[in-house]
Design an enzyme around this catalytic site. Structure first.
Site, mmCIF file in Angstrom:
data_model
loop_
_atom_site.group_PDB
_atom_site.id
_atom_site.type_symbol
_atom_site.label_atom_id
_atom_site.label_comp_id
_atom_site.label_asym_id
_atom_site.label_seq_id
_atom_site.Cartn_x
_atom_site.Cartn_y
_atom_site.Cartn_z
ATOM 1 C CG LEU A 45 -17.628 9.255 6.665
ATOM 2 C CD1 LEU A 45 -16.770 10.499 6.434
ATOM 3 C CD2 LEU A 45 -18.558 9.036 5.489
ATOM 4 C CG ASP A 46 -16.315 2.740 4.038
ATOM 5 O OD1 ASP A 46 -15.515 3.552 3.540
ATOM 6 O OD2 ASP A 46 -17.218 2.199 3.384
ATOM 7 C CD GLU A 47 -8.865 1.015 6.453
ATOM 8 O OE1 GLU A 47 -7.637 1.102 6.617
ATOM 9 O OE2 GLU A 47 -9.492 -0.063 6.541
ATOM 10 N NE ARG A 147 -18.598 -1.361 1.998
ATOM 11 C CZ ARG A 147 -17.382 -0.836 1.857
ATOM 12 N NH1 ARG A 147 -16.757 -0.388 2.923
ATOM 13 N NH2 ARG A 147 -16.809 -0.765 0.684
#
Length: 189
Positions: A45-47, A147
């Site tokens: 999971l991105d930031e 994403r």
């Protein structure tokens, strides 16, 4: 060797990793829990994203969870009131960019979310109401391009403002507050 498995609710602002070697300071998973050596996040999971994250010391388990047969469900808060047409486009697959080439996503389950479950939490403040309405959509995919969900909602004209993964297979976020880590015997996918 006995492997260890963990389920966590990754909060916004953390990277889904334990080591970051670039110059900027970043918040890492090791700040949230004392994980054993060799622990890896399964998928990322991105930031800016939050929600369900699975971790393990078993590399083979990582391969199983990332398989294209395992569903991953996300709740996305989008800019504007998402239309039926946009939801239908998401369901049928949309064209996004991936590694410099155009890619059409696989058909998926997408639906409008009217009422958010409590376990989603308030999260960080996205923006003021004067900037216009927002809405929520559930998107369930079996693939996981970089994403991807954010690119999908942008492709149909509704950019993602907040993204929360709520389910991986049969494992749900429900019952976990942001930052909480729970050790489990195995992943019930």
């Amino acid at each position: 060797m006995n492997h260890q498995h963990f389920v966590m609710h990754k909060p916004h602002g953390f990277l889904s990793q334990f080591i970051y070697e670039k110059k900027r300071n970043k918040r890492l998973l090791g700040e949230l829990f004392s994980f054993p050596g060799g622990t890896m996040a399964i998928g990322r999971l991105d930031e800016d994203s939050e929600g369900l994250l699975l971790l393990t010391t078993d590399g083979m388990m990582s391969e199983i969870v990332r398989a294209k047969t395992i569903e991953k469900e996300y709740y996305a808060q989008v800019d504007g009131l998402i239309t039926d047409e946009a939801i239908e486009q998401l369901q049928n697959g949309v064209e996004i960019g991936f590694k410099g080439i155009r890619y059409v996503t696989k058909p998926c389950d997408a639906k409008r979310i009217i009422e958010l479950p409590d376990y989603i939490g308030e999260g960080r403040r996205i923006r003021d109401r004067r900037h216009g309405p927002t809405s929520w959509v559930s998107i369930t995919v079996t693939e996981g391009k970089f994403r991807q969900v954010r690119k999908m909602t942008a492709a149909v004209g509704f950019p993602t403002l907040r993204l929360v993964r709520i389910r991986i297979g049969n494992i749900h976020l429900e019952g976990l507050k942001a930052g909480v880590v729970k050790e489990v015997n195995a992943f019930d996918l």
